[in-house]
Design a protein around this motif. Structure first.
Motif, PDB file in Angstrom:
ATOM      1  N   LYS A  11       0.902  -1.069  -0.159  1.00  0.00           N
ATOM      2  CA  LYS A  11       0.039   0.098  -0.298  1.00  0.00           C
ATOM      3  C   LYS A  11       0.709   1.170  -0.006  1.00  0.00           C
ATOM      4  O   LYS A  11       0.446   2.323  -0.229  1.00  0.00           O
ATOM      5  CB  LYS A  11      -0.983  -0.135   1.272  1.00  0.00           C
ATOM      6  N   SER A  12       2.331   1.090   0.335  1.00  0.00           N
ATOM      7  CA  SER A  12       3.220   2.297   0.276  1.00  0.00           C
ATOM      8  C   SER A  12       3.618   2.491  -1.174  1.00  0.00           C
ATOM      9  O   SER A  12       3.899   3.461  -1.676  1.00  0.00           O
ATOM     10  CB  SER A  12       4.106   2.100   1.083  1.00  0.00           C
ATOM     11  N   ILE A  13       4.360   1.289  -1.718  1.00  0.00           N
ATOM     12  CA  ILE A  13       4.981   1.293  -3.078  1.00  0.00           C
ATOM     13  C   ILE A  13       4.046   0.181  -3.776  1.00  0.00           C
ATOM     14  O   ILE A  13       4.380  -0.929  -3.582  1.00  0.00           O
ATOM     15  CB  ILE A  13       6.263   1.136  -2.838  1.00  0.00           C
ATOM     16  N   PRO A  14       3.305   0.566  -4.672  1.00  0.00           N
ATOM     17  CA  PRO A  14       2.636  -0.396  -5.128  1.00  0.00           C
ATOM     18  C   PRO A  14       3.211  -1.107  -6.179  1.00  0.00           C
ATOM     19  O   PRO A  14       4.084  -0.774  -6.967  1.00  0.00           O
ATOM     20  CB  PRO A  14       1.596   0.308  -6.084  1.00  0.00           C
ATOM     21  N   PRO A  15       3.301  -2.555  -6.119  1.00  0.00           N
ATOM     22  CA  PRO A  15       4.115  -3.526  -6.566  1.00  0.00           C
ATOM     23  C   PRO A  15       3.877  -3.397  -8.365  1.00  0.00           C
ATOM     24  O   PRO A  15       4.947  -3.645  -8.960  1.00  0.00           O
ATOM     25  CB  PRO A  15       3.420  -5.028  -6.568  1.00  0.00           C
TER      26      PRO A  15
END
Length: 246
Positions: A102-106
């Motif tokens: 949720k912080s860095i979308p894959p």
């Protein structure tokens, strides 16, 4: 022991941030493991707040209240790198956990990795409990090496459990073993004068013990951070005599 709700209630207002712009970036120099100075571009990304509500943390002040929008991180990286000089190393610090989806979308990983092709090392921060296969896959796709910075804080047996970090020495050790086995470098963040450790001499002794533990776990670099007030809870602890600024 204070829980996340009690910690959050004491917080002042967070800063207004833009999900398309990093809240800070800079060019710096830092010695590598051999003592050679490396040029580093550091970008402080604007992303979702960390899921762990550590007692002493104030990094949430420059975070988003919800999940990071897709493609926002790449926009932030481009924004900063268009204004920074060339460097050997890049730090992507997001006030939390790089491998929190949720912080860095894959879905953004491929374009981020492509943008980082010129760097010999990429340093990100991540909680020890969130170090898994995603770290390995990300590292495998980089041109350079991945280094993960993990908050260890202190190994004092009475203090670490009270920081609400939801981390034990064994958790850190297992994460370090996993990362090391996959050729991923590590650094540790260690606190000077954490709360509940108010004797100056004892505090320094435990900082040194914590550094030694980190190196014994295979960590390459330790960053010692003076514990600071500013998140509401730390001021309360200082008034109660449970925290002394270094």
């Amino acid at each position: 022991m204070l829980d996340s709700n009690e910690i959050e209630k004491l917080r002042p207002a967070r800063n207004i941030v833009n999900p398309d712009i990093p809240f800070h970036f800079l060019h710096e120099q830092e010695p590598d493991v051999d003592g050679n100075l490396q040029s580093i571009n550091t970008i402080f990304l604007t992303s979702k707040e960390c899921a762990f509500k550590c007692l002493m943390c104030d990094l949430w002040k420059n975070t988003l209240e919800g999940p990071t929008p897709k493609a926002a991180i790449l926009k932030q990286i481009n924004y900063a790198l268009n204004q920074l000089p060339e460097a050997n190393v890049i730090k992507l610090y997001n006030s939390g956990n790089f491998f929190d989806q949720k912080s860095i979308p894959p879905s953004d990983y491929p374009e981020i990795i492509e943008r980082l092709r010129s760097y010999k090392k990429v340093i990100v921060e991540n909680h020890a409990k969130l170090c898994g296969q995603a770290c390995v896959d990300f590292n495998d796709q980089l041109n350079g090496n991945l280094e993960i910075a993990m908050g260890l804080e202190t190994i004092h047996p009475d203090v670490l459990p009270r920081l609400n970090k939801q981390l034990s020495q064994e958790d850190f050790k297992l994460a370090a073993q996993f990362l090391s086995s996959h050729g991923i470098d590590m650094r540790a963040f260690i606190l000077l004068n954490p709360p509940f450790l108010t004797d100056e001499k004892e505090s320094i002794e435990w900082t040194i013990k914590t550094v030694q533990f980190a190196f014994d776990c295979g960590v390459d670099c330790c960053s010692i951070i003076p514990t600071r007030p500013g998140n509401g809870m730390m001021e309360i602890l200082q008034e109660q005599g449970h925290y002394v600024p270094p």
